[in-house]
Enzyme design. Structure first.
Site, PDB file in Angstrom:
ATOM      1  N   LYS A  22       6.198   1.177   3.261  1.00 24.30           N
ATOM      2  CA  LYS A  22       5.139   2.212   3.208  1.00 24.30           C
ATOM      3  C   LYS A  22       3.766   1.542   3.318  1.00 24.30           C
ATOM      4  CE  LYS A  22       3.603   3.883  -0.907  1.00 24.30           C
ATOM      5  NZ  LYS A  22       2.132   3.830  -1.075  1.00 24.30           N
ATOM      6  N   ASN A  23       3.541   0.489   2.532  1.00 26.02           N
ATOM      7  CA  ASN A  23       2.196  -0.089   2.454  1.00 26.02           C
ATOM      8  C   ASN A  23       1.848  -0.967   3.652  1.00 26.02           C
ATOM      9  OD1 ASN A  23       1.941   1.351   0.159  1.00 26.02           O
ATOM     10  ND2 ASN A  23       2.090  -0.388  -1.236  1.00 26.02           N
ATOM     11  N   ARG A  92      -4.990   9.105  -1.094  1.00 29.22           N
ATOM     12  CA  ARG A  92      -6.249   8.397  -1.195  1.00 29.22           C
ATOM     13  C   ARG A  92      -6.313   7.181  -0.267  1.00 29.22           C
ATOM     14  NH1 ARG A  92      -6.776   4.266  -3.187  1.00 29.22           N
ATOM     15  NH2 ARG A  92      -8.928   4.626  -3.832  1.00 29.22           N
ATOM     16  N   CYS A 116      -6.687   8.814  -8.983  1.00 31.97           N
ATOM     17  CA  CYS A 116      -5.317   9.296  -8.849  1.00 31.97           C
ATOM     18  C   CYS A 116      -4.632   8.987 -10.183  1.00 31.97           C
ATOM     19  CB  CYS A 116      -4.614   8.590  -7.705  1.00 31.97           C
ATOM     20  SG  CYS A 116      -4.198   6.912  -8.123  1.00 31.97           S
ATOM     21  N   ARG A 121      -9.764   4.333  -9.156  1.00 27.05           N
ATOM     22  CA  ARG A 121      -9.593   3.910  -7.748  1.00 27.05           C
ATOM     23  C   ARG A 121     -10.929   3.935  -6.996  1.00 27.05           C
ATOM     24  NH1 ARG A 121      -4.017   4.448  -6.608  1.00 27.05           N
ATOM     25  NH2 ARG A 121      -4.295   2.982  -4.896  1.00 27.05           N
ATOM     26  N   PRO A 122     -11.931   3.176  -7.416  1.00 28.15           N
ATOM     27  CA  PRO A 122     -13.233   3.173  -6.725  1.00 28.15           C
ATOM     28  C   PRO A 122     -13.107   2.664  -5.288  1.00 28.15           C
ATOM     29  CG  PRO A 122     -13.091   1.359  -8.263  1.00 28.15           C
ATOM     30  CD  PRO A 122     -11.863   2.197  -8.496  1.00 28.15           C
ATOM     31  N   ILE A 123     -14.107   2.954  -4.461  1.00 33.31           N
ATOM     32  CA  ILE A 123     -14.095   2.478  -3.070  1.00 33.31           C
ATOM     33  C   ILE A 123     -15.368   1.701  -2.732  1.00 33.31           C
ATOM     34  CG2 ILE A 123     -12.525   4.270  -2.188  1.00 33.31           C
ATOM     35  CD1 ILE A 123     -15.017   5.804  -1.196  1.00 33.31           C
ATOM     36  N   ASP A 124     -16.031   1.175  -3.768  1.00 29.02           N
ATOM     37  CA  ASP A 124     -17.296   0.453  -3.554  1.00 29.02           C
ATOM     38  C   ASP A 124     -17.133  -0.741  -2.619  1.00 29.02           C
ATOM     39  OD1 ASP A 124     -15.721  -0.371  -5.866  1.00 29.02           O
ATOM     40  OD2 ASP A 124     -17.252  -1.901  -6.187  1.00 29.02           O
ATOM     41  N   LEU A 125     -16.021  -1.452  -2.737  1.00 26.91           N
ATOM     42  CA  LEU A 125     -15.818  -2.652  -1.894  1.00 26.91           C
ATOM     43  C   LEU A 125     -15.700  -2.250  -0.417  1.00 26.91           C
ATOM     44  CD1 LEU A 125     -13.288  -4.683  -4.079  1.00 26.91           C
ATOM     45  CD2 LEU A 125     -15.790  -4.843  -4.035  1.00 26.91           C
ATOM     46  N   ASP A 304       3.048  -2.896  -8.412  1.00 24.74           N
ATOM     47  CA  ASP A 304       3.926  -1.798  -7.989  1.00 24.74           C
ATOM     48  C   ASP A 304       5.353  -1.940  -8.515  1.00 24.74           C
ATOM     49  OD1 ASP A 304       2.445  -1.316  -4.683  1.00 24.74           O
ATOM     50  OD2 ASP A 304       1.768  -0.852  -6.715  1.00 24.74           O
ATOM     51  N   ARG A 396       6.987  10.315  -2.140  1.00 29.32           N
ATOM     52  CA  ARG A 396       5.870   9.732  -1.385  1.00 29.32           C
ATOM     53  C   ARG A 396       6.250   8.375  -0.820  1.00 29.32           C
ATOM     54  NH1 ARG A 396       1.250   8.375  -4.673  1.00 29.32           N
ATOM     55  NH2 ARG A 396       0.766   7.346  -2.712  1.00 29.32           N
TER      56      ARG A 396
HETATM   57  C1  EPZ Z   1      -2.790  -0.922  -2.440  1.00 28.52           C
HETATM   58  O1  EPZ Z   1      -3.660   0.010  -3.066  1.00 28.52           O
HETATM   59  C2  EPZ Z   1      -1.409  -0.277  -2.461  1.00 28.52           C
HETATM   60  N1  EPZ Z   1      -1.433   0.959  -1.689  1.00 28.52           N
HETATM   61  C3  EPZ Z   1      -1.003   0.019  -3.899  1.00 28.52           C
HETATM   62  O2  EPZ Z   1       0.331   0.538  -3.866  1.00 28.52           O
HETATM   63  C4  EPZ Z   1      -0.989  -1.289  -4.694  1.00 28.52           C
HETATM   64  O3  EPZ Z   1      -0.702  -1.016  -6.033  1.00 28.52           O
HETATM   65  C5  EPZ Z   1      -2.371  -1.968  -4.591  1.00 28.52           C
HETATM   66  O4  EPZ Z   1      -2.734  -2.145  -3.195  1.00 28.52           O
HETATM   67  C6  EPZ Z   1      -2.386  -3.329  -5.273  1.00 28.52           C
HETATM   68  O5  EPZ Z   1      -1.413  -4.149  -4.696  1.00 28.52           O
HETATM   69  C7  EPZ Z   1      -1.319   0.894  -0.334  1.00 28.52           C
HETATM   70  O6  EPZ Z   1      -1.242  -0.181   0.246  1.00 28.52           O
HETATM   71  C8  EPZ Z   1      -1.296   2.200   0.403  1.00 28.52           C
HETATM   72  P1  EPZ Z   1      -6.613  -2.393  -4.268  1.00 28.52           P
HETATM   73  P2  EPZ Z   1      -5.270  -0.227  -2.996  1.00 28.52           P
HETATM   74  O7  EPZ Z   1      -7.786  -1.961  -3.466  1.00 28.52           O
HETATM   75  O8  EPZ Z   1      -5.634  -0.793  -1.676  1.00 28.52           O
HETATM   76  C9  EPZ Z   1     -10.042  -2.189  -7.511  1.00 28.52           C
HETATM   77  C10 EPZ Z   1       2.049   2.059  -4.302  1.00 28.52           C
HETATM   78  O9  EPZ Z   1       2.644   2.345  -5.351  1.00 28.52           O
HETATM   79  N2  EPZ Z   1     -10.945  -1.766  -6.422  1.00 28.52           N
HETATM   80  O10 EPZ Z   1      -6.035  -3.743  -4.043  1.00 28.52           O
HETATM   81  O11 EPZ Z   1      -5.958   0.996  -3.454  1.00 28.52           O
HETATM   82  C11 EPZ Z   1      -9.104  -1.055  -7.899  1.00 28.52           C
HETATM   83  O12 EPZ Z   1      -9.733  -0.198  -8.810  1.00 28.52           O
HETATM   84  C12 EPZ Z   1       0.547   1.885  -4.304  1.00 28.52           C
HETATM   85  O13 EPZ Z   1       2.614   1.867  -3.192  1.00 28.52           O
HETATM   86  C13 EPZ Z   1     -12.317  -1.677  -6.664  1.00 28.52           C
HETATM   87  O14 EPZ Z   1     -12.776  -1.950  -7.767  1.00 28.52           O
HETATM   88  O15 EPZ Z   1      -5.422  -1.351  -4.119  1.00 28.52           O
HETATM   89  C14 EPZ Z   1      -7.940  -1.762  -8.527  1.00 28.52           C
HETATM   90  O16 EPZ Z   1      -8.259  -2.067  -9.871  1.00 28.52           O
HETATM   91  C15 EPZ Z   1      -0.064   2.181  -5.667  1.00 28.52           C
HETATM   92  N3  EPZ Z   1     -13.139  -1.274  -5.660  1.00 28.52           N
HETATM   93  C16 EPZ Z   1      -7.868  -3.073  -7.756  1.00 28.52           C
HETATM   94  O17 EPZ Z   1      -9.141  -3.205  -7.064  1.00 28.52           O
HETATM   95  C17 EPZ Z   1     -12.663  -0.966  -4.411  1.00 28.52           C
HETATM   96  O18 EPZ Z   1     -13.471  -0.634  -3.516  1.00 28.52           O
HETATM   97  C18 EPZ Z   1      -6.726  -3.122  -6.756  1.00 28.52           C
HETATM   98  O19 EPZ Z   1      -6.976  -2.152  -5.799  1.00 28.52           O
HETATM   99  C19 EPZ Z   1     -11.267  -1.059  -4.188  1.00 28.52           C
HETATM  100  C20 EPZ Z   1     -10.415  -1.469  -5.202  1.00 28.52           C
END
Ligand code: EPZ
Length: 416
Positions: A22-23, A92, A116, A121-125, A304, A396
């Site tokens: 999926k990912n 998201r 969620c 789940r911020p998107i600042d980065l 995960d 999902r």
């Molecule tokens: C991906 O989510 C995966 N989803 C998640 O899998 C997985 O848990 C996660 O990576 C970590 O491995 C998909 O690939 C579709 P991140 P993502 O950005 O990209 C913080 C599942 O069950 N952060 O690496 O959203 C955030 O809050 C799902 O299949 C910021 O602070 O994960 C978190 O604490 C769940 N600012 C950390 O980084 C940002 O702009 C990890 O998030 C983005 C993230």
């Protein structure tokens, strides 16, 4: 609302083929917007997150059809750059379409995906990186509008190795002007798969899997025929399921290196793992040793798999801990496991599993994707009947967990 109904007590044995990741496939589907061509994605899992992504691309003007487990995506015509609000709310991770649309047409409008079940789940980065690439970003109410007249490569230092942010930058960079360097990039296998797909489309990119990714923007990309890697979290889920029941299973279509952080922990607990080409065999002794778990970005132990390991640790006599370092709200299954008899308490980002307590079947509620899968695993060992509600969370990410576990001897069915 459909439910899973599970009769506990069956030892899992047998063989399973693992579906596509999926990912890995979600960012690859987003990446097809960059090639204005026809793309064949093989080994694509038929899960609801993929169906939502397909719907989003269709609303953008793409033509998409299934040929068995191959997704045929025609992205030659784009009708709009506005992403469907209700579909984005459902998934998201559609935020990575921002990078793809910047590379495709330089314009995108998306509703802030919001938090969620796992936290804010911020998107600042994501947004900070796009701004560095000469994208103007404005927000009104919940809508985010992105526009660039000249997408420019940049050097991006990620303060955290975010998977989604790394993918978004890669998607924006491959058709930008000049060079993009991502420092502190996420290193997950899904990032490597995205790089390999983009290279198949003619992109100039290297370094995925290491903390530094280098991209030389190109003017145009072509379609490709590409096979998605196997889903390492589904493989890990079924390994944990077999270990729960002290069973032994063979998994086919597994990349051993991708599940090493998981199999290392299972071996520390006493499981035996034998690597085969393109697969592995797990066997489990009657007694498993409880161990402590700390979740980390890849190649550390994957968040995960945290819920599934919590359920497995409930079958061990030792008191153990799980420290969750990535998401602030990923212990939602604790209350559900306690309803079954588990003895767990949570303090901050650490869960304390106080040794083995027998689990009893009852009605429990899935609250997120991996937590829901973990509750199914709890039902496999609980005495009596376990009913898991809100299984839409599980659907999902798991193509057919009922058929898969039934093939291994579990007594599980879906009640519509
Ligand atoms: C991906 O989510 C995966 N989803 C998640 O899998 C997985 O848990 C996660 O990576 C970590 O491995 C998909 O690939 C579709 P991140 P993502 O950005 O990209 C913080 C599942 O069950 N952060 O690496 O959203 C955030 O809050 C799902 O299949 C910021 O602070 O994960 C978190 O604490 C769940 N600012 C950390 O980084 C940002 O702009 C990890 O998030 C983005 C993230």
């Amino acid at each position: 609302m459909s439910q899973y109904v599970i009769e506990g007590g069956k030892r899992l044995e047998g063989e399973l083929q693992i579906e596509g990741s999926k990912n890995a496939v979600l960012p690859i589907i987003a990446a097809t917007l960059l090639n204005e061509d026809i793309t064949y994605i093989r080994n694509c899992p038929k899960i609801s997150d993929v169906k939502i992504m397909i719907q989003i691309l269709k609303e953008l003007g793409c033509h998409i059809e299934w040929q068995d487990h191959t997704l045929v995506i025609d992205t030659r015509h784009l009708a709009t750059y506005v992403l469907n609000e209700s579909l984005v709310k459902k998934m998201r991770s559609s935020i990575i379409l921002l990078g793809a649309l910047m590379g495709r047409c330089g314009e995108a409008q998306i509703n802030r995906p919001g938090g969620c079940q796992l936290g804010a789940r911020p998107i600042d980065l994501h947004l900070d990186a796009l701004e560095k690439m000469n994208v103007m970003i404005s927000e009104m109410d919940e809508a985010i509008y992105c526009k660039t007249l000249h997408l420019q490569g940049a050097t991006i230092n990620l303060k955290f190795p975010s998977v989604g942010a790394t993918e978004n930058i890669m998607l924006a960079a491959v058709r930008s002007e000049g060079i993009t360097v991502i420092h502190n990039a996420a290193r997950e296998p899904e990032i490597i798969d995205l790089q390999d797909f983009l290279i198949a489309c003619g992109a100039k990119i290297k370094g995925a899997g290491t903390p530094t990714i280098l991209i030389q923007g190109v003017k145009k990309l072509r379609g490709a025929s590409y096979e998605v890697i196997p889903d390492r979290i589904i493989a890990g889920t079924y390994l944990a399921a077999a270990a729960m029941t002290r069973g032994s299973i063979r998994l086919k279509n597994v990349c051993y290196a991708h599940v090493k952080a998981i199999t290392d922990k299972l071996e520390m607990m006493g499981c035996k793992m034998v690597q085969e080409n393109n697969g592995l065999v797990l066997s489990t002794p009657q007694i498993l040793r409880g161990i402590d778990i700390v979740t980390e970005p890849y190649p550390g132990f994957p968040t995960d798999m945290q819920s599934q390991m919590m359920t497995l640790l409930c079958t061990c006599k030792e008191s153990t801990t799980i420290k969750e370092n990535l998401f602030e709200a990923r212990f939602k299954i604790v209350d559900e496991l306690k309803k079954m008899g588990a003895d767990i308490e949570v303090k901050g980002c650490t869960a304390y599993i106080n040794g083995y307590k027998p689990l009893y079947g009852t009605t429990i509620c899935a609250k997120d994707l991996r937590g829901g899968a973990a509750l199914v695993l709890a039902g496999l060992v609980a005495e009596g009947t376990t009913t898991v509600e809100h299984i839409e969370h599980v659907e999902r990410g798991y193509q057919n967990i009922v058929a898969d576990l039934s093939k291994l001897g579990a007594k599980i069915q879906e009640r519509k």
